[in-house]
Design a protein around this motif. Structure first.
Motif, short mmCIF file in Angstrom:
data_model
loop_
_atom_site.label_atom_id
_atom_site.label_comp_id
_atom_site.label_asym_id
_atom_site.label_seq_id
_atom_site.Cartn_x
_atom_site.Cartn_y
_atom_site.Cartn_z
N ASP A 42 11.22 -13.95 32.49
CA ASP A 42 10.58 -13.68 31.19
C ASP A 42 11.22 -14.53 30.10
OD1 ASP A 42 8.75 -11.51 31.94
OD2 ASP A 42 10.56 -10.32 32.25
N TYR A 96 0.29 -13.39 25.23
CA TYR A 96 1.26 -13.26 26.32
C TYR A 96 2.19 -12.10 26.01
CZ TYR A 96 5.11 -14.12 29.48
OH TYR A 96 6.07 -13.97 30.45
N LEU A 118 13.12 -6.56 31.37
CA LEU A 118 12.83 -7.99 31.29
C LEU A 118 13.73 -8.73 32.26
CD1 LEU A 118 12.47 -8.46 27.44
CD2 LEU A 118 10.68 -8.14 29.14
N ARG A 141 3.51 -9.52 34.19
CA ARG A 141 3.50 -9.53 32.74
C ARG A 141 2.84 -8.28 32.20
NH1 ARG A 141 -0.30 -14.52 31.40
NH2 ARG A 141 -0.32 -13.60 29.37
N PRO A 144 5.37 -10.22 27.76
CA PRO A 144 6.30 -10.29 28.90
C PRO A 144 6.56 -8.92 29.51
CG PRO A 144 7.52 -10.46 26.85
CD PRO A 144 6.05 -10.43 26.48
#
Length: 115
Positions: A22, A41, A18, A73, A43
């Motif tokens: 993010d 969504y 990440l 993503r 991440p």
């Protein structure tokens, strides 16, 4: 299948990195610039894992690969559909976790070091 569409392949994710972006998106602090993320969504743009469905990518099922920014993503999931042009094989002496950190963060660090 999805793995054959637009230069993509299906990877079973073993590690996902990440990035600060993010965290910003998840915090809602980017809404003025990017708007809210579409739902659902998920991440994570940098992933490392094993190719499940290579399509016509040149990779083989079972290859250990790292890929960056497939969106950016959807990496924090069991499977990710990644762009083959943004993927590379992982050397045997590099772990999935180490490889996942080298995607966009590694490229950014390299660019800063060059300056």
């Amino acid at each position: 299948s999805g793995a054959n569409s637009a230069g993509r392949m299906l990877v079973r994710v073993h590690a996902c990195a990440l990035a600060p972006g993010d965290v910003r998106v998840l915090s809602g602090k980017t809404r003025e610039l990017q708007g809210p993320p579409s739902m659902p969504y998920v991440p994570g743009g940098d992933v490392a894992g094993i190719v499940v469905a290579p399509g016509d990518s040149g990779f083989q099922a079972g290859d250990r690969v790292v890929a960056m920014f497939s969106g950016p993503r959807d990496g924090l999931a069991e499977f990710a559909l990644v762009q083959t042009k943004a993927a590379a094989k992982i050397p045997d002496n590099v772990s999935f976790q180490e490889a996942a950190t080298l995607g966009s963060s590694g490229v950014s660090a390299f660019q800063v070091a060059k300056r």
